[in-house]
Structure formats: structure tokens, C-alpha cells
Design an enzyme around this catalytic site. Structure first.
Site, PDB file in Angstrom:
ATOM      1  N   ASP A 270      43.226  49.243  37.770  1.00 33.94           N
ATOM      2  CA  ASP A 270      43.186  48.144  38.790  1.00 33.94           C
ATOM      3  C   ASP A 270      44.317  48.438  39.675  1.00 33.94           C
ATOM      4  O   ASP A 270      45.495  48.621  39.084  1.00 33.94           O
ATOM      5  CB  ASP A 270      43.323  47.006  37.809  1.00 33.94           C
ATOM      6  CG  ASP A 270      43.337  45.423  38.697  1.00 33.94           C
ATOM      7  OD1 ASP A 270      42.086  45.251  39.140  1.00 33.94           O
ATOM      8  OD2 ASP A 270      44.355  44.947  38.633  1.00 33.94           O
ATOM      9  N   GLU A 310      41.079  52.047  41.830  1.00 34.67           N
ATOM     10  CA  GLU A 310      40.774  51.328  42.593  1.00 34.67           C
ATOM     11  C   GLU A 310      41.807  51.449  43.693  1.00 34.67           C
ATOM     12  O   GLU A 310      43.016  50.973  43.456  1.00 34.67           O
ATOM     13  CB  GLU A 310      41.023  49.936  41.872  1.00 34.67           C
ATOM     14  CG  GLU A 310      40.573  48.775  43.069  1.00 34.67           C
ATOM     15  CD  GLU A 310      40.912  47.082  43.058  1.00 34.67           C
ATOM     16  OE1 GLU A 310      40.192  46.350  43.298  1.00 34.67           O
ATOM     17  OE2 GLU A 310      41.871  47.197  42.135  1.00 34.67           O
TER      18      GLU A 310
END
Ligand code: NOJ
Ligand code: CA
Length: 570
Positions: A270, A310
Site C-alpha cells: 500500500d 501501489e
């Protein structure tokens, strides 16, 4: 910055992708009627009906696929599926999807052609940001089950030849995490330096410090007990960890080892570019690059694992690959994934063309991760302006461009948006799967679902779409069956074909064994275009509808919002 997107649009979408404004903007752009982009006259509609590959791969394809999916390069040949566990399948009648529910749907996913799962966060969380606020990095949220349930999921997936990646949220914790509870008490406790603190709502050594929050105006929140402010790139309930504190850096590396030891096949990392800040930048600064390299070194000590980044940047994920083998195996390509709807709405391919050009310069060993949606943006149904043909064209591009496709759960049935937004507007793209036509719980739950279903739950149920050979589910099944066991789609060379009509995206994919031309018409009327590209081969349509003439000049003809794959070789 992709051509065709207004200056500032990308930056503002990124800063505010959780806000209504960004959703509204993307909705408006995606639903505008297709126009422009053509340098040539419209051609006639191709007369032939669409060619649909069989819904299941042959035994030979399956055998080739399982060979490709064995060994360290498996992730290049896999089809991934992003699972929002909370919304996938409830097994214990509490209205919340869980790990045992997911296990019960593995055969469905296998039958669809899915090889690997990415699970959105499953660790304990107060759910201030849908699990991206972790309160314990080494446990399973009781709403989803137990650690034993998770281990069972890993075993059941493995038994079916499927892999499991989990979401790793490294940048921040929940404010309910015991580390933060301790850190916030005073300036001298053992965890005092585990988060990013300041006497004022800014810090000279943090270049994004004042207005750097993605979800609000200030990235600094006052903690009265400490009489100091803490830094949070996301919601105030998500304080940023201080990676300059060696104990933090070590603890998070130990966390990766913990899950690798458990048997996960890797991580989706993330907002991983944000770990360290400097006075001039907060994105992928040299210290963050070094930290990612140490994660990769750990990952590489386990066989056949893969990590996907990401990226913080929306237009170019190249820096996340490093030299090709020392940072991420994969990184999401948002330039296509989040903006394809604009290309279709404007009938202008340049966003897609730029994304493909960027990907063609990736270092050797890098693999783009291709999406048409996620838990952070509009449902693909909205990005397609509710036009099923645009939707299919976008999915076809996702499955035939160079890279590894990641399907967001429900995309295969064209799940519609919901209306309830308990956390924020992104909940519209996080509604429960609908498995059956009938019943209040549509096969998802026997209770009231934690979040109401999206629009048209019966119509988009797996049961209804299963029975319809023209449904989106049938399209996805045959699309995935078509590419299965053919390495050309994952790793073959990719060459853009510059058709003189900007409404047509065309490219060649080839390897030693085969060669194809893929063409998609972004416009809502039939189109014909040419390019001075020497091509040979039969040009037989093997998927979709249209015609191709090859020679010194290539001529492609496609129906309105049509798409086709033409076989050139063998
Ligand atoms: C990116 C995730 O995809 C998003 O859902 C989340 O809100 C932020 N990172 C913060 O963790
Ligand atoms: Ca449940």
C-alpha cells in the site's frame, strides 16, 4: 502527464480520489458521448457477428498454463483477482464476508480462470479506512475469522494451484494500534519516536507536511496529551510511522517475514512510495528505495514469491521496478487503469497510447499490473458510461496489453455501484457480491449485508449471468479461456500500430510461437483506419468482430465500440 487529460486533473484526482468531487469528475468524463479523434472517414460496420472463444480452455491449454505458473516467473502468467473479503461471501450469517466464505468460492474463481488472489486488508482494524488502518500486524480481524481460517484458506488455495497475496500497509498504522497509543502519551515513552511528531502543524524536514493529507486539508493532527502534532498522509486515524526510527524499520521487516513464514505468496504494498519524507519530496525518496530493496531481499529468500507496488504516482510506475530485479516484481499501471474511461468517452486513444509507451520502457524483468478498477475508484460499469461494449473493450485491452491483469471482484459480472457510503464515497465500489437472483441476501449472506447491494443485484448475480451466454460473466470466462496458456499475452513483445484514426487503439503482440493484432474502437460509431505498418499473416478474427487487411499498409475496420483480436501467426 498523459495527453488528453487537463493539466492538474491527475494531481487533483490523486489528492482527492476518496472524495465525491473526483468520483463525480471521472463519472462525468466517462459518460460523455464519444466524439472526435478521427483523421479518416468512418467505415462501414463490419458485418460479421462477434467471434466468441469457447468458455473453457482446452486440456492442452491447462497443461501449458500450469507449466507457466510453476517457478519464479509464475506471477507474469497469472490472472489475479482483488478480493474485498468483507464483501465477497459471508459464511456465518453476520452479514460480513469472511475467510471461510472466500474458501467456499474458490472453485468459482478457479472456474473463471483466476490463478492468484490479492486480499484487501484482513488484519484487525477499527475500520476508519476500510482496514487500511491496521491495529495489529500479526493477527486476523475476528470479523473475517481466525488465523487457523487464514491458514486453511492458504491450504485450500494451494490445493487448487492458486496463490494468495495479502495487503501490507507499511506507511501508517491505526491510531488504535498499541504502538500509537503508547507514542501519543508523552515525549519520553519507549515508542515516543515511532511516529512523526512536531510542535507545530508542519516540519521543515517534511516537504509535504502542511497540506499533504490525501483525505483532508492538513496532514497534522494535534495530540493534546503530548501537546504535539502527528503526521498523517491519510485519515487522522492513520498516523504515519517514522521509518527513521530503526526499531520501526526493523519491526516492519519482521512483519513481512512473519507472513512469508505463514506461507503467503507475496504482498500488495500500500502507498509504498511514502515511507520516508525529506524536505523536498515525500515520494520514493532514496531512503524509501533502499527500504523497498531490503523488503525485496527478504522476499527473495523465499521461493516463488512476488510483490506488487501501489505507486503514489498515477502516470508512471517505472521507478518502482528499480533495476528490474531489486525492487517490485509488479507495479500497478493507473495511467490506463484509472483513466481508460476518459479515452472511451472522448474517442481519443492518447491516454492508452501513452500508458503503453511508458510500459514499453520498463526495465527487463518488470511486469506491469493491469486493472480497469479497484476499491479506490469508480466501478468499471460507471467508467464505461454504463455501455457494456465499452466495458468489454476495456477488459479486452486489460487482458491483451503486456502485463499481468488484476480483476477487481465483481468486475466479471459488471457489478453496479451502490449508494451507501458509511466510510466515504469509495464504498459505492465496495458493495457485496450477488451470487443468486433471489433472496434478500442474494447468496452473499443470510443476514442483512454490512453494506447494501449495488444497483440491479438480481441482474448482476452470478446465477443470472451464468445462464446467459451474452452476459459479462460469459464474456470474461471466454476472454480468460482465450489467453490461458499463451505466454504471448503475459510476456510477448508489444508494438503499437499508429492507425491514422485516434479512435482506434491497435497493437501487435508477438513471441516466437504466435503473433496477434489487437484493435479496439473507442468511438460509438463504426470506424476504419490505416497505418503504414508492414504486417503479414492471415488476419483471421479469433475474438470479437471486425476486419483486417495486411500488407505494406494495415487497414482495420471495427464496429461501433467494437473490438477484435486478429491472428497473424501461426
Ligand atoms: C491506498 C489504498 O488503496 C486506499 O484504499 C487507502 O485509503 C490508502 N492507500 C491509505 O492506506
Ligand atoms: Ca461473516
Amino acid at each position: 502527464m498523459p495527453r488528453g487529460i487537463e493539466a492538474g486533473t491527475l494531481a487533483s484526482v490523486h489528492r482527492t480520489y476518496a472524495r465525491t468531487a473526483a468520483f463525480a469528475l471521472l463519472t462525468a468524463l466517462a459518460s460523455a458521448p464519444a466524439c472526435g479523434g478521427s483523421d479518416s472517414d468512418a467505415g462501414e460496420a463490419a458485418p460479421a457477428g462477434p467471434v466468441r472463444p469457447p468458455p473453457r480452455p482446452t486440456a492442452e491449454q491447462e497443461a501449458r498454463a500450469s507449466a507457466l505458473l510453476t517457478g519464479p516467473d509464475w506471477y507474469r502468467h497469472a490472472v489475479f483477482y482483488e478480493v474485498n473479503v468483507r464483501s465477497f461471501q459471508d459464511s456465518n450469517g453476520d452479514g460480513i464476508g469472511d475467510l471461510n466464505g472466500l474458501v467456499s468460492r474458490l472453485d468459482y474463481l478457479k472456474g473463471l480462470g483466476v490463478d492468484a488472489l490479492w486480499l484487501m486488508p484482513i488484519m484487525p482494524s477499527p475500520f476508519a479506512d476500510s482496514g487500511y488502518d491496521v491495529a495489529d500486524y500479526r493477527a486476523i480481524d475476528p470479523a473475517y475469522g481466525t488465523m487457523a481460517d487464514f491458514e486453511r484458506l492458504l491450504g485450500e488455495a494451494k490445493a487448487r494451484g492458486m496463490r494468495v497475496l495479502i495487503d501490507l500497509v507499511l506507511n501508517h498504522t491505526s491510531d488504535a494500534h498499541p504502538w500509537f497509543q503508547e507514542s501519543r502519551k508523552d515525549k519520553t515513552n519507549p515508542k515516543a519516536n515511532w511516529y512523526v511528531w512536531s510542535d507545530t502543524p508542519s516540519r521543515a524536514d517534511i516537504g509535504c507536511g502542511t497540506n499533504g493529507s490525501t483525505f483532508g486539508d492538513s496532514a497534522w493532527e494535534l495530540e493534546p496529551a503530548r501537546e504535539q502534532y502527528y503526521f498523517h498522509r491519510f485519515y487522522p486515524g492513520q498516523p504515519d510511522l517514522n521509518y527513521r526510527e530503526p526499531a520501526v524499520a526493523k519491526e516492519m521487516l519482521d512483519t513481512t517475514r512473519f507472513w512469508l513464514d505463514k506461507g503467503v505468496d507475496g504482498f500488495r504494498c500500500d502507498v509504498v512510495g511514502l515511507l520516508y519524507e525529506t524536505a523536498t519530496s515525500c515520494s520514493l525518496v532514496p531512503e524509501t528505495v533502499d527500504y523497498i530493496k531490503s523488503i525485496r531481499q527478504i522476499v527473495d529468500t523465499y521461493p516463488d514469491r512476488a510483490i506488487v507496488a501501489e505507486p503514489v504516482e498515477l502516470t508512471n510506475s517505472t521507478p518502482y521496478f528499480g533495476g528490474g530485479k531489486d525492487m517490485f516484481h509488479m507495479a500497478f499501471d493507473f495511467a490506463y487503469g484509472y483513466f481508460w474511461g476518459i479515452a472511451f468517452a472522448s474517442g481519443d486513444r492518447r491516454i492508452i497510447e501513452d500508458a503503453m509507451n511508458t510500459a514499453s520502457a520498463f526495465p527487463e524483468g518488470a511486469q506491469g499490473a493491469l486493472v480497469i478498477g479497484s476499491h479506490d475508484v469508480l466501478r468499471a460499469w460507471q467508467s464505461a458510461g454504463t455501455d457494456p461494449e465499452r466495458y468489454r473493450g476495456a477488459a479486452l485491452l486489460q487482458m491483451t496489453m503486456r502485463g499481468t491483469p488484476f480483476i477487481y471482484y465483481g468486475e466479471e459480472v459488471a457489478l453496479r455501484p451502490g449508494a451507501a457510503t458509511p466510510i466515504d464515497v469509495r464504498d459505492t465500489a465496495r458493495t457485496p457480491m450477488t451470487w443468486t437472483r433471489d433472496g434478500a441476501g442474494h447468496g452473499f449472506t443470510t443476514a442483512t449485508p454490512w453494506l447494501p447491494f449495488g444497483e440491479a443485484p438480481a441482474e448482476t448475480s452470478v446465477e443470472a449471468e451464468d445462464a446467459d451466454p451474452d452476459s459479462m460473466l460469459s464474456f470474461y470466462r471466454s476472454l480468460l479461456a482465450f489467453r490461458r496458456g499463451h505466454p504471448v499475452w503475459a510476456t510477448g513483445a508489444s508494438r503499437f500500430v499508429p492507425i491514422d484514426d485516434r479512435g482506434i487503439v491497435a497493437f501487435v503482440r508477438e513471441d516466437d510461437e504466435e503473433s496477434y493484432l489487437v484493435a479496439v474502437n473507442l468511438a460509438s460509431e463504426p470506424r476504419e483506419g490505416t497505418a503504414p505498418s508492414a504486417l503479414t499473416g492471415s488476419g483471421r478474427v479469433v475474438l470479437g468482430a471486425g476486419s483486417l487487411a495486411v500488407g505494406e499498409v494495415v487497414t482495420v475496420k471495427l464496429p461501433a465500440n467494437g473490438y477484435a483480436v486478429f491472428q497473424l501467426r501461426p
